[in-house]
Design a protein around this motif. Structure first.
Motif, mmCIF file in Angstrom:
data_model
loop_
_atom_site.group_PDB
_atom_site.id
_atom_site.type_symbol
_atom_site.label_atom_id
_atom_site.label_comp_id
_atom_site.label_asym_id
_atom_site.label_seq_id
_atom_site.Cartn_x
_atom_site.Cartn_y
_atom_site.Cartn_z
ATOM 1 N N THR A 70 6.099 0.852 -11.773
ATOM 2 C CA THR A 70 4.777 0.480 -10.933
ATOM 3 C C THR A 70 4.601 1.678 -9.924
ATOM 4 O OG1 THR A 70 6.024 -0.417 -9.138
ATOM 5 C CG2 THR A 70 5.357 -2.094 -10.996
ATOM 6 N N ASP A 71 3.367 1.676 -9.379
ATOM 7 C CA ASP A 71 3.017 2.939 -8.448
ATOM 8 C C ASP A 71 3.154 4.284 -9.078
ATOM 9 O OD1 ASP A 71 2.348 1.009 -6.315
ATOM 10 O OD2 ASP A 71 3.995 0.536 -6.240
ATOM 11 N N LEU A 128 -3.092 -2.095 -5.062
ATOM 12 C CA LEU A 128 -3.533 -3.436 -5.669
ATOM 13 C C LEU A 128 -5.179 -3.344 -5.857
ATOM 14 C CD1 LEU A 128 -1.721 -6.336 -3.792
ATOM 15 C CD2 LEU A 128 -0.975 -4.860 -5.821
ATOM 16 N N LYS A 129 -5.644 -2.221 -5.523
ATOM 17 C CA LYS A 129 -7.024 -2.099 -5.439
ATOM 18 C C LYS A 129 -7.422 -2.254 -7.101
ATOM 19 C CE LYS A 129 -11.053 0.820 -4.135
ATOM 20 N NZ LYS A 129 -11.601 2.041 -3.177
ATOM 21 N N GLU A 130 -7.053 -1.414 -7.604
ATOM 22 C CA GLU A 130 -7.286 -1.283 -9.304
ATOM 23 C C GLU A 130 -7.416 -2.643 -9.889
ATOM 24 O OE1 GLU A 130 -5.533 3.020 -10.458
ATOM 25 O OE2 GLU A 130 -4.429 1.406 -9.309
ATOM 26 N N GLU A 131 -6.268 -3.374 -9.705
ATOM 27 C CA GLU A 131 -6.260 -4.742 -10.154
ATOM 28 C C GLU A 131 -7.240 -5.685 -9.814
ATOM 29 O OE1 GLU A 131 -3.566 -8.674 -8.933
ATOM 30 O OE2 GLU A 131 -2.709 -6.670 -8.161
ATOM 31 N N HIS A 190 0.344 -3.583 -12.163
ATOM 32 C CA HIS A 190 0.836 -2.247 -12.458
ATOM 33 C C HIS A 190 0.097 -1.784 -13.823
ATOM 34 C CE1 HIS A 190 3.388 -4.961 -14.575
ATOM 35 N NE2 HIS A 190 4.300 -4.324 -15.099
ATOM 36 N N ILE A 191 -0.239 -2.927 -14.797
ATOM 37 C CA ILE A 191 -1.040 -2.480 -16.135
ATOM 38 C C ILE A 191 -2.453 -1.971 -15.716
ATOM 39 C CG2 ILE A 191 0.411 -4.132 -17.095
ATOM 40 C CD1 ILE A 191 -1.878 -6.202 -17.460
ATOM 41 N N GLN A 192 -2.849 -2.330 -14.686
ATOM 42 C CA GLN A 192 -4.185 -1.706 -14.235
ATOM 43 C C GLN A 192 -4.254 -0.522 -13.371
ATOM 44 O OE1 GLN A 192 -6.546 -3.213 -15.549
ATOM 45 N NE2 GLN A 192 -5.796 -5.339 -15.886
#
Length: 331
Positions: free
Chosen positions: A256-257, A283-286, A126-128
């Motif tokens: 999140t999201d 989860l792609k950014e992470e 989530h932080i990403q």
């Protein structure tokens, strides 16, 4: 360069991670480990056209010369030993949250990774996310921070198993379970990424029949303000999360999201939407950032994530101990 990754853990989160990671075109699923051959085959069958090695022996899995990294999403209590073995085998490690049972274990893993010139990255998705980054960047707009409330409560069907007298892993202290380390850690991770490590923390858990916490309220104390965190696997909450300031407040519907970030001015009663369109694959950014760190050897960014992981675990470990919620490695 594309990073070949092997996975430990064949559950839904692993499928989600692999799908998102491969969508970045920087990761390639190259190996699957499972205790059961059938589970490994079933997992790999969803990725037709890819050459994927299947393992039921962890030592042979770690020794695969084709692997650059290992993604670990096994039961919490196994994270430390499996990450240690992967690092000793010369693989970078993406470690699902929660990282370890104790700060001592995490210290050892980071020391080992550095001695090997490898990256160890905890998978805080989530932080990403783009809107989480906007939320953090927008704190300067609200003036002096007066406090915050962050909520993440999501009913788990495995709680019904608890009500029937069963002890599923996620509610089993012997397996490193409990709501705090499964759901609550997202709220702690959010607060630490937004405000830094707190001065002190207290947890007020709801203890269930397994002896673990099914949910609870956590308070983080900072200089001049307090952050209230609520998490549960016994019910679902639609309460938003909010950061309060002297000038305005920032509101997100979920932590999140995040679909939108709203700046609310109490004086003018006006609301301004600050958020961007969130990505379809959550989860792609992470996975994109994890690959970038490894491929570019960005030790500075890795160090920031390391400090974050250490601070989050320090909080959750402290408040678990305060409440007698002890895992095997921490007794």
């Amino acid at each position: 360069m594309v990073l070949n990754i092997g996975i430990i853990g064949t559950n839904w989160i692993t499928h989600s991670y692999v799908e998102c990671a491969q969508a970045t075109q920087k990761w390639n699923l190259a190996a699957v480990y499972s205790r059961k051959e059938e589970s490994a085959k079933e997992f790999a069958s969803k990725y037709e056209g890819q050459k994927i090695a299947l393992y039921t022996d962890l030592d042979k899995f770690y020794a695969d010369p084709n692997l650059n990294a290992v993604y670990i999403a096994s039961p919490n209590i196994l994270h430390y030993e499996q990450a240690k073995a992967a690092l000793n085998a010369g693989k970078h490690v993406i470690l699902e949250k929660p990282s370890c049972s104790t700060s001592q274990e995490l210290d050892e893993l980071f020391a080992l990774s550095k001695s090997k010139g490898l990256f160890l990255i905890e998978a805080w998705r989530h932080i990403q996310e783009v809107n989480f980054k906007i939320l953090k960047q927008s704190i300067s707009k609200i003036g002096r921070v007066l406090g915050a409330s962050i909520t993440f409560c999501q009913f788990s069907s495995r709680y019904d198993a608890v009500l029937k007298g069963e002890v599923p892993n996620i509610f089993n202290l012997e397996m490193g379970g409990g709501a705090l380390v499964d759901m609550g850690c997202y709220t702690v991770a959010a607060a630490v990424w937004l405000f830094g490590a707190p001065k002190d923390a207290q947890y007020y858990p709801v203890i269930i029949s397994t002896g673990a916490d099914g949910g609870g309220t956590l308070t983080l104390h900072y200089e001049g303000f307090t952050v209230h965190l609520a998490s549960s696997k016994m019910h679902t909450s639609e309460a938003p999360s909010e950061i309060y300031g002297e000038k305005a407040s920032l509101i997100v519907p979920t932590i999140t999201d995040i679909e939108r970030v709203t700046l609310s001015d109490p004086r003018t009663k006006k609301k301004e939407e600050l958020g961007a369109k969130k990505v379809d694959l959550n989860l792609k950014e992470e996975a994109e950032e994890q690959a970038r760190i490894i491929l570019e050897e960005d030790w500075k960014a890795a160090g920031e994530l390391e400090a974050h992981s250490r601070a989050v675990l320090k909080v959750t470990e402290k408040v678990r101990r305060d409440n007698g919620l002890l895992f095997p490695g921490g007794k």
